[in-house]
Design a protein around this motif. Structure first.
Motif, mmCIF file in Angstrom:
data_model
loop_
_atom_site.group_PDB
_atom_site.id
_atom_site.type_symbol
_atom_site.label_atom_id
_atom_site.label_comp_id
_atom_site.label_asym_id
_atom_site.label_seq_id
_atom_site.Cartn_x
_atom_site.Cartn_y
_atom_site.Cartn_z
ATOM 1 N N THR A 25 3.780 1.698 -6.907
ATOM 2 C CA THR A 25 3.891 2.838 -7.320
ATOM 3 C C THR A 25 3.519 2.934 -8.644
ATOM 4 O O THR A 25 2.155 3.703 -9.157
ATOM 5 C CB THR A 25 4.996 3.605 -7.073
ATOM 6 O OG1 THR A 25 5.592 3.297 -6.001
ATOM 7 C CG2 THR A 25 5.015 4.990 -7.484
ATOM 8 N N ALA A 26 4.178 2.050 -9.649
ATOM 9 C CA ALA A 26 3.579 2.077 -10.981
ATOM 10 C C ALA A 26 2.154 1.474 -11.154
ATOM 11 O O ALA A 26 1.441 2.104 -12.102
ATOM 12 C CB ALA A 26 4.765 0.980 -11.665
ATOM 13 N N VAL A 31 -3.266 2.598 -12.983
ATOM 14 C CA VAL A 31 -4.677 2.477 -12.783
ATOM 15 C C VAL A 31 -5.351 3.778 -12.467
ATOM 16 O O VAL A 31 -6.508 3.793 -13.142
ATOM 17 C CB VAL A 31 -4.905 1.403 -11.566
ATOM 18 C CG1 VAL A 31 -6.530 1.248 -11.189
ATOM 19 C CG2 VAL A 31 -4.514 -0.019 -11.866
ATOM 20 N N ARG A 32 -4.961 4.481 -11.828
ATOM 21 C CA ARG A 32 -5.268 5.760 -11.529
ATOM 22 C C ARG A 32 -5.425 6.447 -12.697
ATOM 23 O O ARG A 32 -6.558 7.387 -13.222
ATOM 24 C CB ARG A 32 -4.661 6.701 -10.446
ATOM 25 C CG ARG A 32 -4.945 5.936 -9.144
ATOM 26 C CD ARG A 32 -3.956 6.688 -8.154
ATOM 27 N NE ARG A 32 -4.620 7.992 -7.701
ATOM 28 C CZ ARG A 32 -5.494 8.299 -7.066
ATOM 29 N NH1 ARG A 32 -6.275 7.250 -6.292
ATOM 30 N NH2 ARG A 32 -6.016 9.427 -6.654
ATOM 31 N N ALA A 48 -3.040 4.909 -1.847
ATOM 32 C CA ALA A 48 -3.143 3.794 -2.687
ATOM 33 C C ALA A 48 -1.752 2.895 -2.640
ATOM 34 O O ALA A 48 -1.771 1.846 -2.703
ATOM 35 C CB ALA A 48 -3.389 4.266 -4.019
ATOM 36 N N ILE A 49 -0.723 3.920 -2.784
ATOM 37 C CA ILE A 49 0.951 3.360 -2.917
ATOM 38 C C ILE A 49 0.873 2.392 -1.838
ATOM 39 O O ILE A 49 1.425 1.208 -1.825
ATOM 40 C CB ILE A 49 1.855 4.372 -3.271
ATOM 41 C CG1 ILE A 49 1.527 4.810 -4.561
ATOM 42 C CG2 ILE A 49 3.051 3.775 -3.296
ATOM 43 C CD1 ILE A 49 2.508 6.111 -4.886
ATOM 44 N N LEU A 50 0.801 2.983 -0.580
ATOM 45 C CA LEU A 50 0.899 2.477 0.559
ATOM 46 C C LEU A 50 0.379 1.164 0.572
ATOM 47 O O LEU A 50 0.636 0.084 0.884
ATOM 48 C CB LEU A 50 0.725 3.181 1.887
ATOM 49 C CG LEU A 50 1.176 2.886 3.108
ATOM 50 C CD1 LEU A 50 2.734 2.590 3.202
ATOM 51 C CD2 LEU A 50 0.863 3.873 4.332
ATOM 52 N N SER A 51 -0.964 1.122 0.465
ATOM 53 C CA SER A 51 -1.835 -0.022 0.382
ATOM 54 C C SER A 51 -1.390 -1.319 -0.445
ATOM 55 O O SER A 51 -1.323 -2.372 0.000
ATOM 56 C CB SER A 51 -3.469 0.237 0.102
ATOM 57 O OG SER A 51 -3.878 1.161 0.856
ATOM 58 N N ALA A 302 -10.628 0.829 0.348
ATOM 59 C CA ALA A 302 -9.748 1.238 -0.765
ATOM 60 C C ALA A 302 -10.553 1.574 -1.910
ATOM 61 O O ALA A 302 -10.154 2.364 -2.540
ATOM 62 C CB ALA A 302 -8.694 0.198 -1.016
ATOM 63 N N LEU A 303 -11.445 0.596 -2.190
ATOM 64 C CA LEU A 303 -12.286 0.606 -3.500
ATOM 65 C C LEU A 303 -13.756 1.272 -3.302
ATOM 66 O O LEU A 303 -14.505 0.994 -4.372
ATOM 67 C CB LEU A 303 -12.194 -0.389 -4.126
ATOM 68 C CG LEU A 303 -10.632 -0.852 -4.624
ATOM 69 C CD1 LEU A 303 -10.702 -2.401 -4.905
ATOM 70 C CD2 LEU A 303 -9.986 -0.015 -5.605
ATOM 71 N N GLY A 304 -14.213 1.474 -2.122
ATOM 72 C CA GLY A 304 -15.728 2.095 -2.084
ATOM 73 C C GLY A 304 -16.759 0.927 -2.349
ATOM 74 O O GLY A 304 -17.432 1.178 -2.945
ATOM 75 N N PHE A 305 -16.469 -0.201 -1.959
ATOM 76 C CA PHE A 305 -17.387 -1.481 -2.121
ATOM 77 C C PHE A 305 -18.785 -1.310 -1.184
ATOM 78 O O PHE A 305 -19.806 -1.845 -1.708
ATOM 79 C CB PHE A 305 -16.845 -2.823 -1.856
ATOM 80 C CG PHE A 305 -16.062 -3.353 -3.000
ATOM 81 C CD1 PHE A 305 -15.013 -2.709 -3.728
ATOM 82 C CD2 PHE A 305 -16.231 -4.719 -3.164
ATOM 83 C CE1 PHE A 305 -14.453 -3.189 -4.777
ATOM 84 C CE2 PHE A 305 -15.598 -5.114 -4.406
ATOM 85 C CZ PHE A 305 -14.795 -4.466 -5.111
#
Lengths: 636, 258
Positions: A25-26, A31-32, A48-51, A302-305
């Motif tokens: 979570t932190a 990062v966000r 994002a937290i779940l991933s 997750a990051l749009g690669f």
């Protein structure tokens, strides 16, 4: 209580997992925030937290139970616990739920864990068959159905077929080669504990928002890239299962290469050891490719690669090449150890040497080599360059030759033997029958024009289940019955075992044979409903599959009651020559109280006076181990 | 019973089993109707494969059953071992070489069929196929319509004419499968894939999406109508007229609102 929270175990794992979730979570929040999500509600992204949690929480669990805390002690200069084998052996059932470095305990952990997931995966299949009993039924909705077959395949491949053979290998290989344990006991323990983690992640996906991953175990991009968060459970679950495979395979390779007893040359090794040697080569070379394929998907998601986004220059077909470069060799990972089991069972139960031992060993290596050159036969209709189909079709046809050598050698081993037709032998003979059918349909699928028609149909479903259920699972049952006395010190119920064989053999064929016809007739796989013309056969298959599911109860009942209260087993009930049968049942904690020396082949049945290994005379009480002159036998 | 006599019985039973297998392989309706040239070639390949497989399977099963019959442990043999036969190089060379030759023969024949099914004919027409979740649409270019290109949710193909399907996807991978033609190919985002089919039988046949494409995958079906050349031209004409009138109506209405 405070001591419990600090010591390796489930309590420590519990609070560390909470810590892992907080860390995730932190980290995502920071990062966000740093990357310009300006308003408060954007700082928190559940996906994002779940991933990140899916990576952090399992790692925290593994550290917590003591799977790899060693490095951390070492890194901060705390005293480390040397591996003194003090945790060997299991004295109560609770010992199987702790980190344990004894290969025999780990072997049992592997096997029981794998069979748990076999039952779960099988139940998922029965739910599917309930949905497919009639066209247009609403037993489950389309999303749930897609989740059912995806999780079914993933569990049975990554949590059953691959690890169950590692379980046999773990238990039997050190005993067979005359070693006290595996080369890396702590790595061995870690490789086991990764599995329940991977399994829980995959099963847990059913509780994810949007449902379980539903794109098949193949998870083809770009469908998997845009799927709900459940897909991430697959991408990450596979990483843990794959890491487990690689660790075990390395452990097997090092153990087999460096820890053989004196006199155990490669050509005196039992074929099960050869089979695991060959399989481990496949695992260490191929498994990183599926890890990569799923990391690509994860990064895309997750990051749009845009690895697989055609509109942004991505290459959709590349996913399939990378995926199948593992996943085709994976089918050999799921059958070669079974070949090893069948060789043991057939030689012992026919009371004859295995026919053509060297060719049996070389054919395994030939399959390893050829196994890496056939992957694109899964892609004959994928739209890849047309010419690739030609060499891949040729290698696919040719890889049947070493497999054929094995089948013919088993048949020749039966010839003029004295056949003990007990449960293990029945499963071995049943295996040869059904696996030959699976092999024949495999050769048909190598023929490009035919494959173009049936690719991704029920014909494929029939083929893969003939190979994996009629093939691999039969070898696994043969192996369980064969080594059950050694592992548990008890005999199983032979009558129930034979019932289990015959019902399984009949229902496997009733369930999977009609699927060939469905595929030829035009029924696609992975559909929750189908055209009315296929209704009769599907109903028949569904009924047969429930029968097949019920046969498993016979097996479970036999295993549980025999383990608890079966008659005591002698050390060598099958009069086998290989080393694991020369020690007590179950074996002593350090396997060999006296060091074995190997003096002949493993299958010299019928040769008067032949032995495979001899044991050093009991050491004199004052100079322990001096008799052998190589290693001292571990004292208890 | 002497060994020779029991072997004779086993051999006779194996021959009977092969005969039954061959009869069954021809009496079972394995496939949907053959609606294309390619279907005939592929079905012939399938029958050759089945014919080659039956004896192999029968040999394996015969040896197993014969061994169970003749070599099972009899009372008093509990401690007996078989003869220590370690191998036979001739036999091993034989069962390596024969399957190799057989497999290379079969795979070569499959390449002949593949070439036959895919070769470029003297003349062919182009039809575009678009896959999207969860429907098929078909594009008829000017070379087919003789006028404006036509986009339709219906697939009509003329009998006896080679059709080159050019396929592309708007979202994820689909597979364009016509079981009656025995042909399929994935429809992949970012690239155009192709196959050729020559329909030889009038009628309506299912078109099936054969690659998992999401929630509606099971229902992503369509129909191919194989019609005569004249019917095909008539259908094209009716569609083009209907299409242009709607297009005209659309442009007027948009002009009116704009």
């Amino acid at each position: 209580m405070a001591a419990k929270l600090r010591a390796p175990g489930f309590y420590r794992a519990g609070w560390m997992m909470v810590g892992g979730a907080l860390f995730a979570t932190a980290l995502t929040w920071l990062v966000r925030m740093a990357t310009g999500h300006s308003t408060f509600q954007h700082f928190i992204s559940p996906d994002a937290i779940l991933s990140v949690s899916l990576l952090a929480v399992p790692l925290a669990f593994l550290i917590g139970i003591g799977g790899f805390d060693y490095w951390f002690y070492w890194a901060i200069g705390r005293p480390t616990r040397p591996e003194d084998h003090s945790s060997h052996g299991a004295y109560t059932w609770k010992d199987y739920f702790r980190i344990n470095t004894d290969h025999k305990v780990i072997g049992i952990q592997y096997l029981v864990n794998s069979f748990f997931f076999l039952l779960v995966g099988g139940l998922l299949a029965l739910l599917m068959r309930a949905q497919l009993a009639q066209p247009g039924s609403h037993f489950v909705d389309a999303n749930t159905f897609n989740g059912l077959f995806s999780v079914h395949a993933s569990l049975l491949i990554f949590l059953f077929m691959v690890p169950v053979f590692a379980g046999f290998g773990n238990y039997v290989i050190p005993l067979m080669i005359g070693a006290p344990d595996m080369a890396f006991p702590r790595l061995n323990a870690l490789s086991f504990w990764l599995l329940p983690v991977a399994g829980m992640i995959m099963l847990g996906s059913f509780f994810a928002p949007g449902g379980a991953f539903a794109d098949g175990w193949t998870a083809y991009a770009p469908l998997s890239v845009n799927a709900p968060i459940g897909q991430t459970f697959f991408s990450i679950g596979v990483q843990f299962a794959g890491a487990s495979s690689i660790m075990t395979a390395l452990n097997f390779l090092v153990t087999i290469i460096t820890m053989r007893a004196p006199g155990m040359s490669f050509f005196r090794m039992p074929l099960l050891v050869w089979a695991n040697f060959a399989t481990s080569l496949l695992v260490v070379i191929a498994t990183p490719f599926i890890a990569a394929s799923q990391f690509f998907v994860l990064l895309d998601r997750a990051l749009g690669f845009n690895f697989f986004n055609a509109a942004k220059g991505g290459d959709v077909l590349m996913y399939q090449h990378v995926f199948w470069f593992y996943s085709h060799p994976a089918v050999y990972i799921m059958i070669l150890p079974g070949f090893g089991i069948i060789s043991e069972v057939i030689a012992v139960k026919s009371r004859k040497p295995i026919f053509g031992y060297r060719m049996m060993a070389f054919s395994l290596l030939a399959i390893v080599g050829l196994g890496f050159t056939v992957w694109a036969h899964h892609m004959f209709t994928s739209g890849m360059a047309a010419w690739i189909r030609i060499p891949m079709a040729i290698t696919t046809a040719i890889i049947a030759v070493p497999t054929g050598i094995k089948v013919f050698s088993w048949l020749a081993t039966l010839w003029r033997g004295v056949l003990h037709l007990d449960t293990a032998m029945l499963f071995a003979l049943g295996f040869i029958t059904t696996f030959t059918l699976g092999g024949i349909s495999g050769i048909m699928l190598a023929m490009v024009p035919f494959d173009i028609h049936v690719s991704a149909t029920y014909f494929i479903v029939a083929h893969i289940h003939y190979v994996l259920f009629g093939g691999s699972l039969m070898t696994i049952f043969a192996g369980v019955y064969y080594w059950f006395p050694k592992m548990t010190g008890r005999m199983y119920d032979e009558r129930l075992g034979k019932w289990h064989f015959w019902t399984t053999f009949i229902f496997v064929n009733l369930t999977f044979a009609p699927m060939h016809v469905l595929g030829l007739q035009g029924m696609p796989r992975r559909v929750a409903t189908y055209a009315a013309q296929f209704a009769d056969l599907n109903l028949f298959i569904s009924i047969a599959s429930f029968g097949l599911g019920a046969t498993t109860l016979l097996f479970v009942y036999n295993m549980v009651t025999s383990w608890r209260g079966g008659p005591r087993a002698v050390s060598n009930p099958w009069r086998a020559l290989t080393l694991e049968w020369q020690v007590s049942s179950p074996p002593p904690i350090f396997n060999f109280d006296r060091l074995p020396t190997v003096v002949g082949g493993p299958y010299e049945y019928g040769v008067p006076g032949a032995v495979h290994g001899i044991f050093a005379p009991a050491p004199a009480p004052t100079v322990a181990g001096a008799g052998a002159g190589v290693v001292s036998a571990p004292s208890q | 019973m002497s060994r020779q006599r029991s072997l004779g019985i086993a051999f006779a039973l194996a021959v009977i089993a092969v005969a039954i297998g061959v009869v069954l392989s021809y009496s079972i309706h394995w496939f949907p109707v053959q609606a294309s040239v390619q279907a005939k070639n592929t079905d012939r390949l399938y029958h050759v494969l089945v014919l080659a497989s039956i004896p192999i399977f029968v040999i394996v099963v015969t040896v197993i059953l014969y061994s169970i019959w003749q070599f099972h442990m009899k009372p008093g043999e509990e401690l007996k071992d078989g003869p220590p036969i370690h191998g036979n190089t001739r036999l091993e060379v034989f069962w390596t070489a024969i399957p190799t030759v057989l497999l290379l023969g079969l795979v070569s024949y499959s390449f002949v069929v593949l070439h036959e099914n895919e070769k470029k004919p003297a003349r062919e027409i182009q039809i575009g196929v678009t896959g999207q979740q969860f429907a098929w649409t078909y594009q008829y270019p000017p070379s087919v319509t003789g006028g404006a290109p036509l986009n339709s949710s219906q697939l009509y193909v003329p009998k006896g004419e080679s059709v080159n399907f050019g396929m592309h996807s708007k979202d994820v991978i689909h597979a364009f499968w016509i079981p009656a033609f025995r042909l399929q190919e994935d429809v992949v985002p970012g690239i155009t894939t192709h196959y050729r089919a020559t329909a030889v039988r009038l009628g309506n046949y299912p078109v099936v999406c054969n690659l998992l494409c999401g929630l509606g995958h099971s229902l992503m079906r369509s129909t191919v109508h194989v019609v005569t050349e004249a019917q095909f031209q008539a259908w094209i004409k009716s569609q083009v007229t209907a299409g242009s009138s709607t297009a005209a109506a659309g442009s007027t209405s948009s002009g009116a609102t704009g």
